[in-house]
Design an enzyme around this catalytic site. Structure first.
Site, PDB file in Angstrom:
ATOM      1  N   TYR A  42      -9.818  -0.459   3.038  1.00  0.00           N
ATOM      2  CA  TYR A  42      -9.359  -0.435   4.421  1.00  0.00           C
ATOM      3  C   TYR A  42      -8.953   0.946   4.895  1.00  0.00           C
ATOM      4  O   TYR A  42      -8.343   1.713   4.161  1.00  0.00           O
ATOM      5  CB  TYR A  42      -8.140  -1.351   4.606  1.00  0.00           C
ATOM      6  CG  TYR A  42      -8.522  -2.711   5.122  1.00  0.00           C
ATOM      7  CD1 TYR A  42      -8.971  -2.874   6.426  1.00  0.00           C
ATOM      8  CD2 TYR A  42      -8.458  -3.830   4.311  1.00  0.00           C
ATOM      9  CE1 TYR A  42      -9.341  -4.119   6.902  1.00  0.00           C
ATOM     10  CE2 TYR A  42      -8.831  -5.085   4.777  1.00  0.00           C
ATOM     11  CZ  TYR A  42      -9.274  -5.223   6.075  1.00  0.00           C
ATOM     12  OH  TYR A  42      -9.641  -6.434   6.540  1.00  0.00           O
ATOM     13  N   ASP A  68       0.794  -1.229   0.000  1.00  0.00           N
ATOM     14  CA  ASP A  68       0.000   0.000   0.000  1.00  0.00           C
ATOM     15  C   ASP A  68       0.828   1.283   0.000  1.00  0.00           C
ATOM     16  O   ASP A  68       0.400   2.288  -0.555  1.00  0.00           O
ATOM     17  CB  ASP A  68      -0.966   0.007   1.188  1.00  0.00           C
ATOM     18  CG  ASP A  68      -2.173  -0.900   0.940  1.00  0.00           C
ATOM     19  OD1 ASP A  68      -2.350  -1.351  -0.212  1.00  0.00           O
ATOM     20  OD2 ASP A  68      -2.930  -1.152   1.888  1.00  0.00           O
TER      21      ASP A  68
HETATM   22 CU   LIG Z   1      -7.907  -7.405   7.359  1.00  0.00          CU
END
Ligand SMILES: [Cu+2]
Ligand SMILES: *[C@@H]1O[C@H](CO)[C@@H](O)[C@H](O)[C@H]1NC(C)=O
Ligand SMILES: *[C@@H]1O[C@H](CO)[C@@H](O)[C@H](O)[C@H]1NC(C)=O
Ligand SMILES: *[C@@H]1O[C@H](CO)[C@@H](O)[C@H](O)[C@H]1NC(C)=O
Length: 675
Positions: free
Chosen positions: A413, A326
């Site tokens: 997320y 990420d």
């Molecule tokens: Cu997770």
């Protein structure tokens, strides 16, 4: 609602400080700090200089990174100890720019506004993706005829389709085109797109052509239902329990911290908050004031999250490539989001804005990117003494901690990234995850109908939350009371009593080893108990211990992929929980400078093969914080925070408890309320 019983908890507390602190105001600085993030004007300067040198069309010149080029560490330390304005450190920017298909690394001196160097990257791997090219890529399917056919065939409404980008990783192929996979989702009647995937479509985008170059539609599994998936308050039905009571926070003396430019002083701590489009928040020059030695003592030169590796564990065609990095692929800074006052940070928090860059090189303001606040209510230390006849001793101190927070949202997320500072000397970096699981649609409505390994948990009818990991690696350039440090491992060992000298058959004791080279610094935290510390072997306490800081790990996770698996080669920095390297200004990114489609040639695991000296020299501690995530039903449709973290704790750094004489914050009553 029993509103008459509403309890207003009052928290009115004084600041915790050994010196008078005026209320925090972000004051502009006469002399900028050499580690300040690039200003709006500086980003524009980079844009202008590069565009002037390459007057090519806008589309064939895109900025993938614009950041502060790290100034030489020695110069920064000299600057810090000089009179303001006595020394000027040249402001330089490092930029990664794709120009006509070639990746340029351009170093710019921002004051004379000149290009110092311009190199073309020839190795494997590509720069961080830009937000804008992802925005362009997700629109491509919507006008792609075969995709429209697939949507029609499935009986779906094209106007309700949204797509998202996924990096492709590297699986041994020689191909070296910048590409992206695109997956699409349904947004009708819910905004929770990630739980409503349109599966079994293969959409590959060539980023240089900005075109779909491969498209397959293999089969049709239905899109899971939208029922019970929305998380917006406006779409919830009562009852809204359990009830949470209100809290008013008020600091009548103002906050206990001061922000000058990007420098923070709070209680006994001083540090600098930087920001980078790749790393996100970067903390530097953290020092703590020692009340007995009457001086500020360095703890950390710099700390930031170097990479976040998220490999999903479904090897099937739709999922195998989902092994994300990420920070390197999407940029932690580029993915930092604005926080909501009173929700993401308490009402007494102060916010900092930052500038990131767009892919055309323009600065872009991100409001409320960082918040700083004091947190109340924990015990600092206490003791109830019941052993003295006819006397009860009760001494208890409450503590105030300082938190620096940012939120990085990469797709589904949300990573809440905290740095907590304690007056007792500890720094506690913490991570909390929230957001949405990635869901694979299945036929099964009940667990009993699942006959094969679906690589996840059935979290709702037709919805499997796929197993995955989150591995964060911190770059911690600790400088414990000076630059030259060593890394020590103190093992706790069982000793068997064999000579009958005790009624005991065994006890434990310690054995300390100082790491000589990088191979001694590779630690897998496991069954064998050990204390891990960075010490300054050149500085001792009055009683003769090396001054140090201990790493107290939180949850540790070990990778479960085989070392020869492609994602694991690229994410080899997770092979140990702790690594120690000599400081090298160019070794910041544990997964490499170019992570997208990288081949694992520039990772921490490769650098440390040099097995360099790490004893009594400037060292960097790398710590991997991992979470294996076996999804549970409570993670659906959106997961409550899952938190982890670790502690950097003074160990023989101070002569004694540094907060022995620290007063608890005063108890105050709410203005106008009876006592
Ligand atoms: Cu997770
Ligand atoms: C498709 O979605 C659009 C946008 O929400 C809506 O206006 C339209 O009525 C939908 N069409 C059908 C056939 O449901
Ligand atoms: C404790 O207090 C009691 C009652 O006042 C007294 O009788 C006793 O002698 C005291 N004990 C000691 C050890 O001082
Ligand atoms: C510093 O890092 C760069 C980039 O990884 C590497 O090429 C160089 O060899 C390193 N220098 C030392 C002294 O390790």
């Amino acid at each position: 609602m029993a509103s008459s019983k509403k309890l207003i908890l009052l928290l009115v507390l004084a600041f915790l400080s050994f010196e008078a602190v005026v209320s925090a105001v972000v004051t502009p600085l006469q002399f900028p700090h050499p580690l300040d993030p690039l200003t709006k004007e500086e980003i524009t300067t980079v844009q202008t200089i590069v565009r002037t040198k390459y007057p090519t069309s806008k589309n064939s010149l895109t900025f993938h990174y614009i950041g502060l080029d790290d100034p030489d560490k020695t110069s920064v330390l000299t600057w810090e100890h000089s009179m303001p304005g006595a020394i000027t450190i040249p402001r330089k920017s490092f930029a990664i720019v794709i120009i006509n298909g070639e990746t340029h690394e351009i170093l710019i001196d921002l004051t004379p506004k000149i290009i110092l160097s311009d190199k073309i990257h020839t190795g494997h791997g590509f720069p961080t993706l830009s937000v804008e090219e992802q925005t362009a890529a997700i629109l491509l399917p919507l006008s792609h005829e075969p995709f429209k056919e697939s949507i029609k065939k499935r009986g779906l409404n094209l106007s309700e389709v949204v797509c998202s980008t996924f990096t492709v990783g590297w699986y041994g192929e020689d191909n070296s085109k910048r590409s992206l996979r695109v997956d699409c989702f349904m947004k009708e009647t819910t905004v929770n797109i990630y739980v409503r995937p349109i599966s079994e479509l293969y959409i590959l985008v060539d980023l240089d052509l900005m075109k779909i170059v491969e498209y397959h539609d293999r089969a049709t599994r239905p899109v899971p239902t939208a029922d019970n998936t929305d998380y917006r308050f406006s779409n919830q039905q009562p009852p809204f329990g359990p009830k949470q009571h209100s809290l008013a926070s008020h600091q009548p003396q103002g906050p206990g911290f001061q922000i000058k430019g990007h420098s923070i002083s709070w209680a006994n701590w001083k540090f600098h908050i930087g920001f980078d489009s790749r790393a996100g928040v970067v903390l530097s020059l953290a020092s703590i004031y020692d009340l007995e030695k009457h001086k500020s003592r360095r703890v950390m030169y710099r700390g930031f999250i170097s990479e976040l590796f998220v490999p999903y564990q479904d090897p099937s065609e739709d999922w195998y490539f989902k092994t994300f990095f990420d920070a390197g692929e999407f940029g932690f800074g580029l993915s930092t989001v604005s926080m909501q006052p009173n929700r993401d940070c308490p009402s007494h928090a102060q916010f900092l804005d930052v500038f990131v860059h767009t892919n055309d090189g323009s600065p872009s303001l991100l409001k409320n990117a960082i918040c700083v606040f004091e947190q109340y209510g924990d015990i600092m230390w206490r003791h109830t003494e019941t052993g003295i006849p006819n006397e009860t001793i009760l001494e208890s101190r409450s503590e105030v901690n300082l938190i620096v927070r940012s939120v990085v949202t990469v797709g589904n997320y949300d990573n809440i990234i905290d740095w907590q500072f304690k007056a007792s000397g500890s720094i506690k970096p913490a991570i909390a995850l929230s957001g949405i699981l990635e869901i694979k649609p299945v036929e099964a409505k009940h667990k009993s109908e699942i006959k094969i390994d679906e690589h996840g948990t059935l979290v709702s009818a037709n919805s499997v939350g796929i197993y995955h990991d989150h591995f964060y690696i911190y770059h911690l350039d600790l400088d414990i009371d000076g630059v030259e440090n060593s890394f020590e491992q103190t093992s706790l060992k069982t000793v068997r009593v064999t000579d009958g000298s005790s009624k005991r058959k065994s006890y434990w004791t310690v054995e300390t080893k100082t790491a000589n080279t990088e191979s001694d610094g590779k630690i897998t935290i496991g069954m064998a108990p050990a204390e891990l510390a960075v010490v300054n072997p050149n500085k001792k306490t009055a009683v003769g211990n090396d001054v140090g800081y201990r790493l107290i790990p939180g949850t540790t996770a070990h990778p479960l992929l085989t070392e020869d698996d492609y994602p694991q080669i690229r994410g080899a920095f997770t092979n140990h929980n702790v690594w120690v390297t000599p400081y090298n200004i160019s070794q910041k990114w544990a997964g490499g400078l170019y992570v997208d489609q990288s081949r694992g040639e520039d990772t921490l695991a490769v650098w440390t093969q040099q097995n360099r000296n790490i004893k009594n020299t400037d060292i960097v501690l790398w710590h991997v914080v991992g979470i294996h995530h076996v999804p549970a039903q409570e993670d659906f449709p959106i997961m409550p925070l899952l938190s982890t973290g670790f502690e950097l704790r003074p160990t023989n750094f101070f002569e004694r408890n540094p907060v022995l004489k620290t007063l608890s914050p005063n108890d105050l009553t709410w203005p106008g309320c009876p006592k």
